[in-house]
Design a protein around this motif. Structure first.
Motif, PDB file in Angstrom:
ATOM      1  N   GLY A  71       0.837  -1.202   0.000  1.00 52.34           N
ATOM      2  CA  GLY A  71       0.000   0.000   0.000  1.00 52.34           C
ATOM      3  C   GLY A  71       0.862   1.239   0.000  1.00 52.34           C
ATOM      4  O   GLY A  71       2.039   1.185   0.353  1.00 52.34           O
ATOM      5  N   PRO A  72       0.270   2.362  -0.385  1.00 59.67           N
ATOM      6  CA  PRO A  72       1.047   3.594  -0.527  1.00 59.67           C
ATOM      7  C   PRO A  72       1.528   4.156   0.807  1.00 59.67           C
ATOM      8  O   PRO A  72       1.099   3.705   1.871  1.00 59.67           O
ATOM      9  CB  PRO A  72       0.058   4.559  -1.184  1.00 59.67           C
ATOM     10  CG  PRO A  72      -1.286   4.036  -0.854  1.00 59.67           C
ATOM     11  CD  PRO A  72      -1.146   2.549  -0.743  1.00 59.67           C
ATOM     12  N   LEU A  80       7.718  -4.282  -2.471  1.00 55.86           N
ATOM     13  CA  LEU A  80       8.331  -5.020  -3.564  1.00 55.86           C
ATOM     14  C   LEU A  80       7.344  -6.109  -3.986  1.00 55.86           C
ATOM     15  O   LEU A  80       7.160  -7.105  -3.299  1.00 55.86           O
ATOM     16  CB  LEU A  80       9.656  -5.637  -3.113  1.00 55.86           C
ATOM     17  CG  LEU A  80      10.695  -4.638  -2.582  1.00 55.86           C
ATOM     18  CD1 LEU A  80      11.910  -5.369  -2.056  1.00 55.86           C
ATOM     19  CD2 LEU A  80      11.084  -3.659  -3.681  1.00 55.86           C
ATOM     20  N   ILE A  81       6.700  -5.857  -5.108  1.00 58.06           N
ATOM     21  CA  ILE A  81       5.663  -6.763  -5.594  1.00 58.06           C
ATOM     22  C   ILE A  81       6.216  -8.189  -5.733  1.00 58.06           C
ATOM     23  O   ILE A  81       5.575  -9.161  -5.350  1.00 58.06           O
ATOM     24  CB  ILE A  81       5.150  -6.273  -6.971  1.00 58.06           C
ATOM     25  CG1 ILE A  81       4.673  -4.822  -6.888  1.00 58.06           C
ATOM     26  CG2 ILE A  81       4.086  -7.197  -7.534  1.00 58.06           C
ATOM     27  CD1 ILE A  81       3.518  -4.570  -5.988  1.00 58.06           C
ATOM     28  N   HIS A  82       7.443  -8.284  -6.246  1.00 56.98           N
ATOM     29  CA  HIS A  82       8.012  -9.617  -6.454  1.00 56.98           C
ATOM     30  C   HIS A  82       8.281 -10.324  -5.141  1.00 56.98           C
ATOM     31  O   HIS A  82       8.149 -11.534  -5.042  1.00 56.98           O
ATOM     32  CB  HIS A  82       9.289  -9.528  -7.297  1.00 56.98           C
ATOM     33  CG  HIS A  82       9.012  -9.096  -8.695  1.00 56.98           C
ATOM     34  ND1 HIS A  82       8.271  -9.871  -9.561  1.00 56.98           N
ATOM     35  CD2 HIS A  82       9.317  -7.968  -9.367  1.00 56.98           C
ATOM     36  CE1 HIS A  82       8.142  -9.235 -10.710  1.00 56.98           C
ATOM     37  NE2 HIS A  82       8.775  -8.064 -10.616  1.00 56.98           N
ATOM     38  N   GLN A  83       8.638  -9.533  -4.140  1.00 53.86           N
ATOM     39  CA  GLN A  83       8.876 -10.128  -2.825  1.00 53.86           C
ATOM     40  C   GLN A  83       7.577 -10.705  -2.256  1.00 53.86           C
ATOM     41  O   GLN A  83       7.557 -11.822  -1.753  1.00 53.86           O
ATOM     42  CB  GLN A  83       9.437  -9.066  -1.877  1.00 53.86           C
ATOM     43  CG  GLN A  83       9.831  -9.611  -0.534  1.00 53.86           C
ATOM     44  CD  GLN A  83      10.651  -8.584   0.219  1.00 53.86           C
ATOM     45  OE1 GLN A  83      10.109  -7.638   0.777  1.00 53.86           O
ATOM     46  NE2 GLN A  83      11.948  -8.754   0.219  1.00 53.86           N
ATOM     47  N   TYR A  87      -3.373   0.733  -8.169  1.00 54.61           N
ATOM     48  CA  TYR A  87      -2.083   0.800  -7.472  1.00 54.61           C
ATOM     49  C   TYR A  87      -1.066  -0.128  -8.131  1.00 54.61           C
ATOM     50  O   TYR A  87       0.079   0.252  -8.377  1.00 54.61           O
ATOM     51  CB  TYR A  87      -2.291   0.419  -6.001  1.00 54.61           C
ATOM     52  CG  TYR A  87      -1.038   0.559  -5.174  1.00 54.61           C
ATOM     53  CD1 TYR A  87      -0.510   1.810  -4.880  1.00 54.61           C
ATOM     54  CD2 TYR A  87      -0.381  -0.565  -4.682  1.00 54.61           C
ATOM     55  CE1 TYR A  87       0.636   1.947  -4.111  1.00 54.61           C
ATOM     56  CE2 TYR A  87       0.767  -0.441  -3.915  1.00 54.61           C
ATOM     57  CZ  TYR A  87       1.276   0.814  -3.632  1.00 54.61           C
ATOM     58  OH  TYR A  87       2.404   0.931  -2.886  1.00 54.61           O
ATOM     59  N   LEU A  88      -1.505  -1.334  -8.449  1.00 54.40           N
ATOM     60  CA  LEU A  88      -0.584  -2.303  -9.063  1.00 54.40           C
ATOM     61  C   LEU A  88      -0.168  -1.864 -10.467  1.00 54.40           C
ATOM     62  O   LEU A  88       0.927  -2.173 -10.932  1.00 54.40           O
ATOM     63  CB  LEU A  88      -1.212  -3.707  -9.108  1.00 54.40           C
ATOM     64  CG  LEU A  88      -1.424  -4.367  -7.746  1.00 54.40           C
ATOM     65  CD1 LEU A  88      -2.141  -5.703  -7.897  1.00 54.40           C
ATOM     66  CD2 LEU A  88      -0.106  -4.549  -7.004  1.00 54.40           C
TER      67      LEU A  88
END
Ligand SMILES: Nc1ncnc2c1ncn2[C@@H]1O[C@H](COP(=O)(O)OP(=O)(O)OP(=O)(O)O)[C@@H](O)[C@H]1O
Ligand SMILES: [Mg+2]
Length: 253
Positions: free
Chosen positions: A40-41, A207-210, A247-248
Motif C-alpha cells: 500500500g502507498p 516489492l511486488i516480487h517479494q 495501485y498495481l
C-alpha cells in the motif's frame, strides 16, 4: 529456534495520532504459520498497524487505539505482561540499529534475561539466529565487537536475528529489505520461507516480487483500512478492488 506459530486476528482497529486518524477500522486475519504481505502507498497506516500487534503503540505519546488484536486467540490489549507479548510478537523496524553492546550480546540478551547461562549452548543458539538472518558468515569473527559498528544492512539483519532469539510466535517485518542489497535480500527471503509454518510472518513490503515469492496471502492497505486480501496469486493476477488494480498498475499511490 521458534516455538509455535500463532494466528493473528485484527478487528475494527482504529488509531489516532492526536487528530490524525491513521487506522480507520482494520480487519485482517492471518492463520498460524502463514506469511502475509501488506502492501500500500505511503501513509496508508502499514507501520501503525504493525506497531499495534506488539503494542509498541503504547510507547507513542498521543497515539490512541480502539478495536481488537488477538494473537493465538488472546486479546493483546488486555495483556498485563507487555514484555512477554513483545517476545511472542517480534517487530523489526525499517531501519533498526543494533543495541550498544557486542554482536553476541545482542542475540543472547533475550535468553540471558530468561535465565540462560553463558556457555556453548547459548553460543549455539546465537549462531542459529545469526545464520537464520544470513549474517553469521560476516560476523563470526567479530562477535565481541560492538554492534553499532556494523553496516546498515548488517544491523538490519542483526535486528532480525535478535527478534528470532526471543523464539517468537509472530514475526513482523516492516520493509526489511530497504537497506539491504538484492543478493542478501534473496538469502533472507529463502530463510523466511524455510521458517514458514514455524512462525507466522507479517511482512510490509512494496516489492511486488517479494510479496509474490513469499506470501500466502497479500493484503492491500489504503487510507487506514485493509481494502482487499486474497491468496497471493489471485491478488496479483485478478485484483478485485479498483484501487488495488490502479495501485498495481502504477496509476496512483
Ligand atoms: N509518530 C507519529 N506521530 C504523528 N503521526 C504519525 C506518526 N506516525 C505515523 N503518523 C501518521 O499516521 C499515518 C499513517 O502512517 P504510517 O507510518 O502508519 O504509514 P505507512 O503506511 O507505514 O507509510 P510508509 O509507507 O511511508 O512507511 C500518516 O498520516 C502519518 O503521518
Ligand atoms: Mg511505514
Amino acid at each position: 529456534m521458534v516455538k509455535t506459530a500463532a494466528s493473528v486476528a485484527v478487528k475494527g482497529l482504529r488509531a489516532w495520532y492526536g487528530g490524525v486518524e491513521a487506522l480507520r477500522g482494520v480487519d485482517l486475519e492471518v492463520g498460524a504459520g502463514e506469511i502475509v504481505a501488506i502492501i500500500g502507498p505511503a501513509q496508508a497506516g502499514k507501520s501503525t498497524l504493525m506497531s499495534c500487534l506488539s503494542r509498541l503503540s503504547d510507547e507513542v505519546v498521543g497515539l490512541r487505539v480502539e478495536g481488537s488484536v488477538a494473537v493465538g486467540g488472546e486479546d493483546v490489549f488486555a495483556m498485563r505482561d507487555v514484555a512477554a507479548l513483545r517476545r511472542r510478537v517480534g517487530l523489526v523496524a525499517p531501519l533498526p540499529v543494533g543495541l550498544p553492546m557486542s554482536v553476541i550480546d545482542n542475540v543472547t540478551y533475550a535468553p540471558r534475561m530468561a535465565g540462560a547461562r553463558k556457555g556453548p549452548e547459548l553460543r549455539e543458539r546465537a549462531e542459529k539466529c545469526l545464520r537464520a538472518a544470513a549474517l553469521w558468515d560476516e560476523v563470526k569473527d567479530r562477535l565481541d565487537q560492538t554492534a553499532t559498528r556494523l553496516s546498515g544492512g548488517q544491523q538490519q539483519r542483526l535486528a532480525i536475528a535478535r527478534a528470532l532469539s526471543h523464539e517468537p510466535e509472530v514475526l513482523c517485518l516492516d520493509e526489511f529489505s530497504i537497506a539491504i542489497d538484492p543478493v542478501t535480500t534473496a538469502r533472507i527471503e529463502e530463510l523466511l520461507k524455510a521458517m514458514r509454518s514455524q512462525v507466522t510472518i507479517v511482512l510490509v513490503t512494496n516489492l511486488i516480487h517479494q510479496a509474490r515469492r513469499l506470501a500466502d496471502h497479500t493484503a492491500m492497505m489504503w487510507e487506514g483500512r485493509v481494502i482487499e486480501v486474497q491468496p497471493t496469486a489471485a491478488f496479483f493476477d485478478s485484483p478485485q478492488h479498483e484501487l488495488t488494480r490502479g495501485y498495481l498498475e502504477g496509476r496512483f499511490g
